[in-house]
Structure formats: C-alpha cells, structure tokens
Design a protein around this motif. Structure first.
Motif, PDB file in Angstrom:
ATOM      1  N   ALA A  23      -9.795 -31.468 -13.651  1.00 24.47           N
ATOM      2  CA  ALA A  23     -11.118 -31.906 -14.350  1.00 24.47           C
ATOM      3  C   ALA A  23     -10.722 -32.375 -16.071  1.00 24.47           C
ATOM      4  O   ALA A  23      -9.891 -31.954 -16.338  1.00 24.47           O
ATOM      5  N   ASP A  24     -11.436 -33.349 -16.406  1.00 25.46           N
ATOM      6  CA  ASP A  24     -11.515 -33.718 -17.885  1.00 25.46           C
ATOM      7  C   ASP A  24     -12.564 -33.365 -18.224  1.00 25.46           C
ATOM      8  O   ASP A  24     -13.504 -34.103 -18.360  1.00 25.46           O
ATOM      9  N   GLY A  25     -12.971 -32.179 -18.495  1.00 26.89           N
ATOM     10  CA  GLY A  25     -14.049 -31.409 -18.891  1.00 26.89           C
ATOM     11  C   GLY A  25     -14.947 -30.824 -17.859  1.00 26.89           C
ATOM     12  O   GLY A  25     -15.144 -31.411 -16.869  1.00 26.89           O
ATOM     13  N   ALA A  26     -15.657 -29.821 -18.041  1.00 28.35           N
ATOM     14  CA  ALA A  26     -16.389 -29.218 -16.851  1.00 28.35           C
ATOM     15  C   ALA A  26     -17.347 -28.120 -17.634  1.00 28.35           C
ATOM     16  O   ALA A  26     -17.071 -27.713 -18.964  1.00 28.35           O
ATOM     17  N   ARG A  27     -18.496 -27.813 -17.072  1.00 30.07           N
ATOM     18  CA  ARG A  27     -19.670 -27.221 -17.476  1.00 30.07           C
ATOM     19  C   ARG A  27     -20.442 -26.561 -16.542  1.00 30.07           C
ATOM     20  O   ARG A  27     -20.711 -27.154 -15.597  1.00 30.07           O
ATOM     21  N   VAL A  28     -21.052 -25.317 -16.998  1.00 32.82           N
ATOM     22  CA  VAL A  28     -21.985 -24.622 -15.998  1.00 32.82           C
ATOM     23  C   VAL A  28     -22.878 -24.145 -16.867  1.00 32.82           C
ATOM     24  O   VAL A  28     -22.627 -23.414 -17.964  1.00 32.82           O
ATOM     25  N   GLU A  29     -24.231 -24.292 -16.181  1.00 28.66           N
ATOM     26  CA  GLU A  29     -25.532 -24.060 -17.125  1.00 28.66           C
ATOM     27  C   GLU A  29     -26.404 -23.056 -15.979  1.00 28.66           C
ATOM     28  O   GLU A  29     -26.318 -23.342 -14.858  1.00 28.66           O
ATOM     29  N   VAL A  30     -27.007 -21.961 -16.435  1.00 27.75           N
ATOM     30  CA  VAL A  30     -27.720 -21.390 -15.976  1.00 27.75           C
ATOM     31  C   VAL A  30     -29.298 -21.311 -16.747  1.00 27.75           C
ATOM     32  O   VAL A  30     -29.198 -20.848 -17.911  1.00 27.75           O
ATOM     33  N   GLU A  31     -30.023 -21.746 -16.083  1.00 27.04           N
ATOM     34  CA  GLU A  31     -31.666 -21.712 -16.722  1.00 27.04           C
ATOM     35  C   GLU A  31     -31.490 -22.494 -18.128  1.00 27.04           C
ATOM     36  O   GLU A  31     -32.031 -22.102 -19.114  1.00 27.04           O
ATOM     37  N   GLY A  32     -30.777 -23.689 -18.273  1.00 32.07           N
ATOM     38  CA  GLY A  32     -30.661 -24.452 -19.209  1.00 32.07           C
ATOM     39  C   GLY A  32     -29.741 -23.922 -20.447  1.00 32.07           C
ATOM     40  O   GLY A  32     -29.406 -24.493 -21.442  1.00 32.07           O
ATOM     41  N   GLU A  33     -28.901 -22.798 -20.131  1.00 33.01           N
ATOM     42  CA  GLU A  33     -28.039 -22.229 -21.042  1.00 33.01           C
ATOM     43  C   GLU A  33     -26.592 -22.383 -20.565  1.00 33.01           C
ATOM     44  O   GLU A  33     -26.415 -22.090 -19.405  1.00 33.01           O
ATOM     45  N   THR A  34     -25.940 -22.837 -21.278  1.00 29.82           N
ATOM     46  CA  THR A  34     -24.468 -22.969 -20.959  1.00 29.82           C
ATOM     47  C   THR A  34     -23.531 -21.898 -21.215  1.00 29.82           C
ATOM     48  O   THR A  34     -23.729 -21.216 -21.981  1.00 29.82           O
ATOM     49  N   THR A  35     -23.330 -21.457 -19.716  1.00 28.74           N
ATOM     50  CA  THR A  35     -22.774 -20.352 -19.698  1.00 28.74           C
ATOM     51  C   THR A  35     -21.153 -19.981 -19.785  1.00 28.74           C
ATOM     52  O   THR A  35     -20.377 -19.108 -20.078  1.00 28.74           O
ATOM     53  N   GLY A  36     -20.406 -21.454 -19.489  1.00 26.51           N
ATOM     54  CA  GLY A  36     -18.870 -21.817 -19.529  1.00 26.51           C
ATOM     55  C   GLY A  36     -18.889 -23.123 -19.519  1.00 26.51           C
ATOM     56  O   GLY A  36     -19.521 -23.816 -19.042  1.00 26.51           O
ATOM     57  N   GLU A  37     -17.608 -23.432 -20.300  1.00 26.04           N
ATOM     58  CA  GLU A  37     -17.300 -25.026 -20.292  1.00 26.04           C
ATOM     59  C   GLU A  37     -16.109 -25.291 -21.121  1.00 26.04           C
ATOM     60  O   GLU A  37     -15.388 -24.069 -21.536  1.00 26.04           O
ATOM     61  N   PHE A  38     -15.545 -26.345 -20.725  1.00 30.71           N
ATOM     62  CA  PHE A  38     -13.904 -26.764 -21.415  1.00 30.71           C
ATOM     63  C   PHE A  38     -13.979 -28.325 -21.655  1.00 30.71           C
ATOM     64  O   PHE A  38     -14.960 -28.945 -20.827  1.00 30.71           O
ATOM     65  N   THR A  39     -13.655 -28.820 -22.576  1.00 30.58           N
ATOM     66  CA  THR A  39     -13.497 -30.096 -22.760  1.00 30.58           C
ATOM     67  C   THR A  39     -11.891 -30.654 -22.622  1.00 30.58           C
ATOM     68  O   THR A  39     -11.062 -29.752 -22.861  1.00 30.58           O
ATOM     69  N   VAL A 142     -23.542 -27.015 -11.972  1.00 31.98           N
ATOM     70  CA  VAL A 142     -22.093 -27.541 -12.389  1.00 31.98           C
ATOM     71  C   VAL A 142     -21.896 -28.708 -12.709  1.00 31.98           C
ATOM     72  O   VAL A 142     -22.198 -29.694 -11.899  1.00 31.98           O
ATOM     73  N   SER A 143     -21.198 -29.202 -13.654  1.00 35.14           N
ATOM     74  CA  SER A 143     -20.889 -30.747 -13.910  1.00 35.14           C
ATOM     75  C   SER A 143     -19.518 -30.963 -14.468  1.00 35.14           C
ATOM     76  O   SER A 143     -19.166 -29.727 -14.938  1.00 35.14           O
ATOM     77  N   LEU A 144     -18.788 -31.741 -13.789  1.00 35.02           N
ATOM     78  CA  LEU A 144     -17.491 -31.724 -14.129  1.00 35.02           C
ATOM     79  C   LEU A 144     -17.134 -33.311 -14.013  1.00 35.02           C
ATOM     80  O   LEU A 144     -17.894 -34.190 -13.200  1.00 35.02           O
ATOM     81  N   THR A 145     -15.962 -33.952 -14.598  1.00 37.64           N
ATOM     82  CA  THR A 145     -15.428 -35.181 -14.537  1.00 37.64           C
ATOM     83  C   THR A 145     -14.135 -34.752 -13.929  1.00 37.64           C
ATOM     84  O   THR A 145     -13.247 -34.270 -14.118  1.00 37.64           O
ATOM     85  N   ASN A 146     -13.992 -34.946 -12.532  1.00 37.77           N
ATOM     86  CA  ASN A 146     -12.868 -34.568 -11.401  1.00 37.77           C
ATOM     87  C   ASN A 146     -11.943 -35.741 -11.954  1.00 37.77           C
ATOM     88  O   ASN A 146     -12.138 -37.103 -11.887  1.00 37.77           O
ATOM     89  N   ASP A 147     -10.849 -35.346 -12.260  1.00 35.01           N
ATOM     90  CA  ASP A 147      -9.616 -36.436 -12.814  1.00 35.01           C
ATOM     91  C   ASP A 147      -8.726 -36.518 -11.601  1.00 35.01           C
ATOM     92  O   ASP A 147      -7.778 -35.755 -11.257  1.00 35.01           O
TER      93      ASP A 147
END
Length: 156
Positions: A23-39, A142-147
């Motif tokens: 991935a070129d950046g990924a993020r996970v949210e739980v109830e609107g709170e970001t619990t993990g991510e990277f750029t 979960v959102s990500l840009t699959n590279d």
C-alpha cells in the motif's frame, strides 16, 4: 481429498492466514476514531486465525511479514523500515462452497484469535517494525491505496 472444518487438504492442519497488500498509505477507523494508519509505502495485513493456530505460528507469520519482499524494488519492510497495519479478519476463513451464506466454522473464536493476532503484532514490534492495528471484534473501516495492485495470500 479436501475435508471440511479445521482439517485442510489431505488431513493437514489448517494454516494461519494473512492477506497482505502493498500500500501507499493505509488507515483503519473504529467509530470514527483512527486506530492505526501509515502514509507512504507499507503493508496492510488482514490476519485470520483458525482453531489450530499457536503462538509459534504467530511468531512465524510475524517473521514472514517482516521479511516478505513485496515492496518497491523487491524490498521488505525490514529492508526499508516500512510500517505495517495489522487487522484481525475472521472472515478469511469463510467457506462459501455450499449455498449462498458463508460459514465461519474454521475461524477461531475470539478468545483464541485475539491473543494470537496480538502476538503477531508484538513479535513484529520485537523485530523493530512500526505497527498500527485495528480493534479486535469491532466494526472497522479500512482504507488503503493498493500499490500495484499487489496482494499476496500468506499461510504459515
């Protein structure tokens, strides 16, 4: 010969499973709170646990993820200190061979799976990895840009 349930092909135990996406950046949210991510460059890892998995398999999976050469230029996370986002995913053991509704018989229950996903994360961190996570058992976005796209199934 393929059998149902916890035993896989030819009577072998089912492996611990991960779907790994470059991935070129990924993020996970739980109830609107970001619990993990990277750029930037890293790996987004969905981990499934079955009944026969052990802390030793979790450690083996962590070592494999840390050294897996699927980043740009055939590099691993350990080569370039790339982050990982590790998310529990019991649905990796969904079985939709019969009917229209998947069954989850091969997925380990939460009290077995949660400590093993935590073990994968802990072992990755011991190896020096920067690891973000979701929240076990929560509804996650979960959102990500699959590279590439570049996605690999890893079983140990």
């Amino acid at each position: 010969m393929r059998t149902r349930g916890r035993i896989g092909v030819e009577g072998m135990m089912s492996p611990m499973r991960a779907v790994v996406q470059r991935a070129d950046g990924a993020r996970v949210e739980v109830e609107g709170e970001t619990t993990g991510e990277f750029t930037g460059e890293g790996l987004c890892v969905l981990v499934g646990v079955t009944h026969d998995d052990t802390p030793a398999k979790a450690a083996q999976l962590a070592r494999k993820l840390w050294s897996l050469r699927m980043l740009e230029g055939e590099k691993s996370c350990s080569d370039v200190d790339a982050p990982l986002l590790v998310i529990s995913q019991f649905t990796l053991y969904g079985d939709a061979r019969k009917g229209r509704r998947p069954t989850w018989n091969a997925a380990a229950p939460g009290e077995v799976a949660e400590p093993l996903v935590d073990e994968v994360v802990a072992r990755l961190r011991e190896l020096g990895a920067t690891v973000g996570t979701g929240r076990f058992g929560a509804k996650m976005r979960v959102s990500l840009t699959n590279d590439g796209p570049f996605t690999v199934l890893v079983e140990v």
